[in-house]
Design an enzyme around this catalytic site. Structure first.
Site, mmCIF file in Angstrom:
data_model
loop_
_atom_site.group_PDB
_atom_site.id
_atom_site.type_symbol
_atom_site.label_atom_id
_atom_site.label_comp_id
_atom_site.label_asym_id
_atom_site.label_seq_id
_atom_site.Cartn_x
_atom_site.Cartn_y
_atom_site.Cartn_z
ATOM 1 N N VAL A 105 0.870 -1.265 0.137
ATOM 2 C CA VAL A 105 0.109 -0.080 -0.223
ATOM 3 C C VAL A 105 0.691 1.109 0.003
ATOM 4 C CG1 VAL A 105 -1.895 -1.098 1.361
ATOM 5 C CG2 VAL A 105 -0.173 -0.049 2.410
ATOM 6 N N GLY A 106 2.098 1.156 -0.347
ATOM 7 C CA GLY A 106 2.903 2.324 -0.436
ATOM 8 C C GLY A 106 4.093 2.259 0.548
ATOM 9 N N ALA A 163 13.344 4.575 -8.968
ATOM 10 C CA ALA A 163 14.781 4.346 -9.043
ATOM 11 C C ALA A 163 15.554 5.357 -9.947
ATOM 12 C CB ALA A 163 15.133 2.844 -9.340
ATOM 13 N N HIS A 185 9.753 -0.955 -39.901
ATOM 14 C CA HIS A 185 8.519 -1.780 -39.836
ATOM 15 C C HIS A 185 8.760 -3.228 -39.846
ATOM 16 C CE1 HIS A 185 4.641 -3.394 -41.561
ATOM 17 N NE2 HIS A 185 5.182 -3.844 -42.316
HETATM 18 P P1 NAD Z 1 1.444 2.677 -4.711
HETATM 19 O O1 NAD Z 1 1.029 3.862 -3.535
HETATM 20 O O2 NAD Z 1 1.898 2.931 -5.991
HETATM 21 O O3 NAD Z 1 0.171 1.886 -4.550
HETATM 22 C C1 NAD Z 1 -0.542 1.457 -3.356
HETATM 23 C C2 NAD Z 1 -2.066 1.173 -3.632
HETATM 24 O O4 NAD Z 1 -2.629 0.651 -2.626
HETATM 25 C C3 NAD Z 1 -3.053 2.270 -4.173
HETATM 26 O O5 NAD Z 1 -3.610 1.814 -5.312
HETATM 27 C C4 NAD Z 1 -3.783 2.492 -3.033
HETATM 28 O O6 NAD Z 1 -4.976 2.980 -3.365
HETATM 29 C C5 NAD Z 1 -3.949 1.208 -2.319
HETATM 30 N N1 NAD Z 1 -4.279 0.962 -1.003
HETATM 31 C C6 NAD Z 1 -3.838 1.840 -0.020
HETATM 32 N N2 NAD Z 1 -4.375 1.415 1.259
HETATM 33 C C7 NAD Z 1 -5.036 0.445 1.026
HETATM 34 C C8 NAD Z 1 -5.884 -0.618 1.560
HETATM 35 N N3 NAD Z 1 -5.918 -0.354 3.203
HETATM 36 N N4 NAD Z 1 -6.566 -1.363 1.326
HETATM 37 C C9 NAD Z 1 -6.527 -1.651 -0.230
HETATM 38 N N5 NAD Z 1 -5.774 -0.911 -1.036
HETATM 39 C C10 NAD Z 1 -5.003 0.170 -0.477
HETATM 40 O O7 NAD Z 1 2.391 1.893 -3.792
HETATM 41 P P2 NAD Z 1 3.189 0.523 -4.199
HETATM 42 O O8 NAD Z 1 2.763 -0.080 -5.287
HETATM 43 O O9 NAD Z 1 3.770 0.017 -2.916
HETATM 44 O O10 NAD Z 1 4.742 1.312 -4.776
HETATM 45 C C11 NAD Z 1 5.337 2.166 -3.911
HETATM 46 C C12 NAD Z 1 6.127 3.084 -4.847
HETATM 47 O O11 NAD Z 1 7.327 2.246 -5.453
HETATM 48 C C13 NAD Z 1 5.532 3.794 -5.942
HETATM 49 O O12 NAD Z 1 6.032 4.923 -6.271
HETATM 50 C C14 NAD Z 1 5.535 2.859 -6.983
HETATM 51 O O13 NAD Z 1 5.611 3.715 -8.252
HETATM 52 C C15 NAD Z 1 6.879 2.434 -6.808
HETATM 53 N N6 NAD Z 1 6.911 1.006 -7.607
HETATM 54 C C16 NAD Z 1 7.437 1.053 -8.957
HETATM 55 C C17 NAD Z 1 7.665 0.064 -9.597
HETATM 56 C C18 NAD Z 1 7.813 0.003 -10.984
HETATM 57 O O14 NAD Z 1 8.298 1.117 -11.577
HETATM 58 N N7 NAD Z 1 7.837 -1.110 -11.656
HETATM 59 C C19 NAD Z 1 7.252 -1.110 -9.019
HETATM 60 C C20 NAD Z 1 6.715 -1.081 -7.755
HETATM 61 C C21 NAD Z 1 6.787 0.153 -6.963
#
Ligand code: NAD
Length: 456
Positions: free
Chosen positions: A260-261, A310, A435
């Site tokens: 969840v972040g 990153a 192409h």
């Molecule tokens: P995020 O904040 O991007 O997503 C978290 C999700 O959890 C959101 O959609 C939110 O609405 C949901 N959420 C929050 N509380 C909740 C709850 N109680 N119940 C259900 N859903 C809930 O966080 P992340 O996916 O953990 O990623 C963290 C950071 O790392 C972000 O900035 C992301 O962009 C980055 N990241 C990037 C990549 C990539 O570039 N491929 C991959 C992984 C993570």
């Protein structure tokens, strides 16, 4: 210069910190990096790189399963997950060894331990103090949880999810952001029964709505039980399973992954003592050159506002190092940082979504084509991928680009480059593309935005 004295000390050796250190050393600064864990930080050791290594195995499995469509019969395919994890470790080892090699090549000292600022703006590591001309804080982020739930046992974070010793029978993932979507998409295809639980009304809720729709369809095709508007409560972690409720309905999984972040990892950094101010969200306040409120102290990456990515951290590291060295540097255009999500289907995007562009009052034009509109989509077996251009009508400005489907994470870069070189979608529409390639869909979507779609 005394042994314990440096022009620049970088705290943290992730993609922000190690790039900053190398750039500082290149510019002639005597540089050290402080690292309390493994060189390479969370991205290389526990997050981005392990995730992509495992997703690559899942992607290969999907290709093998779809090989029949291409006239190939492959029988007896099994997942040896121990070998998948062993490859992950080899990939991580290769890349982290590469970073250690770069430190050596650039004469950067690695100081093992937890670094903290002193009141003088120097750096303390355990009992030792190091005089620093400048300090770059690059300690990254720590996982957040949901109210009332602690990580531990069968309730795991994303780092633990990528390091599971076996493919779980049942996996529940809370949060359908980039992390949650990637974890769900990897494990569902490797054999887990996966439930993906998102509090908001769609998966990848920060992406354009059209993109979320295609991703949701793709995840459901992988038999993921996607629940949006889902509130997870009553989490009870037992020895054999985790139980919880979703909107009152009882459910159970072998592991509950909390995705969840993340929050800034500022604990123990001595910020208050050194006079480094935080904003209301607990992020370090910085200016455009990543200077904090304390002279000589810089902060980059997940510690500061902007997307927690990153490549954003690396670029901020370069800007900070160049500023410290008194060199000209470049401003970072935050909306133009590409976002890449490696679930299947892949997502690549930058800039404004269609909704954001309209809310900001632009006279919006949209160009959309599916990969099937160009030869490459059919030849390579992805006709459902989508390219969406969000533009501004008067001058052809590229306000945003959104791609979902095979290689979207690579294809998005063209649009970012064109925008930053001050081109617009009318230019992309008239640039000759090879192409048959999927990049022709990017050209066609630009033509669609410009009002003269050829294929479609
Ligand atoms: P995020 O904040 O991007 O997503 C978290 C999700 O959890 C959101 O959609 C939110 O609405 C949901 N959420 C929050 N509380 C909740 C709850 N109680 N119940 C259900 N859903 C809930 O966080 P992340 O996916 O953990 O990623 C963290 C950071 O790392 C972000 O900035 C992301 O962009 C980055 N990241 C990037 C990549 C990539 O570039 N491929 C991959 C992984 C993570």
């Amino acid at each position: 210069m005394a042994e314990n004295s440096y022009d620049c000390i970088v705290v943290g050796s992730g993609p922000g910190g190690y790039v900053a250190a190398i750039r500082a050393a290149q510019l002639g600064l005597k540089t050290a990096v402080v690292e309390r864990d493994r060189v390479g930080g969370r991205c290389l050791n526990y997050a981005c790189i392990p995730a992509k290594a495992i997703l690559r195995s899942a992607d290969l499995l999907t290709e093998i399963e779809e090989a029949k469509d291409f006239g190939l019969e492959v029988q007896g395919v099994t997942v040896d997950f121990a070998a998948v994890q062993a490859r992950r470790e080899r990939v991580v080892h290769t890349l982290t060894s590469g970073v250690a090699g770069l430190f050596k090549k650039n004469a950067i000292d690695v100081i093992e331990g937890s670094g903290a600022l002193t009141a003088d703006g120097d750096v303390r590591v355990g009992e030792d103090s190091y005089a620093a001309g400048s300090v770059i804080l690059a300690t990254g982020s720590v996982p957040r949880s949901i109210p009332g739930v602690e990580l531990g046992g069968r309730v795991i974070g994303t780092e633990e999810a990528w390091a599971l010793p076996e493919v779980p029978g049942r996996l529940a993932v809370v949060g359908a952001g980039a992390s949650g979507a990637e974890i769900a998409s990897a494990y569902a295809r490797l054999g887990s029964e996966v439930m993906l639980l998102e509090a908001l009304d769609r998966v990848l809720p920060t992406e354009d709505e059209d993109i979320s729709r295609v991703v949701a369809r793709g995840l459901k095709k992988q038999k993921i039980d996607v629940r949006t508007g889902a509130l997870v409560e009553g989490v009870q972690a037992g020895d054999a399973a985790v139980t919880f409720t979703i909107g009152g309905e009882a459910s159970e999984a072998d592991h509950l992954v909390i995705a969840v972040g993340r929050g800034a990892d500022v604990q123990g950094l001595g910020l208050a003592e050194a006079g480094v101010a935080l904003d209301e969200r607990g992020l370090v306040q910085v200016d455009g050159a990543l200077r904090t409120s304390r002279g000589g102290v810089y902060a980059i990456g997940d510690l500061v506002p902007g997307p927690a990515l990153a490549h954003k951290a690396s670029d901020e590291g370069i800007i900070a190092a160049e500023t410290i060295a008194g060199r000209p540097t470049h401003p970072l255009s935050y909306p133009d940082i590409p976002r890449a999500t490696f679930c299947t289907p892949n997502v690549g995007s930058f800039g404004l979504t269609e909704t954001q562009a309209r809310e900001q009052g632009y006279d919006v034009v949209v160009g959309k084509v599916q990969y099937g509109a160009v030869g490459g989509g059919t030849v390579y077996g992805d006709r459902t991928g989508l390219v969406k251009i969000v533009g501004e009508s008067a001058y052809g400005e590229l306000l945003g680009g959104h791609i979902v489907g095979s290689r979207a994470t690579e294809l998005i870069q063209e649009l970012v480059n064109v925008r930053l070189l001050e081109g617009g979608f009318p230019e992309v529409a008239r640039i000759v593309h090879g192409h048959p390639t999927l990049s022709e869909a990017v050209m066609e979507a630009s033509r669609a935005a410009d009002g003269w779609l050829i294929h479609g």
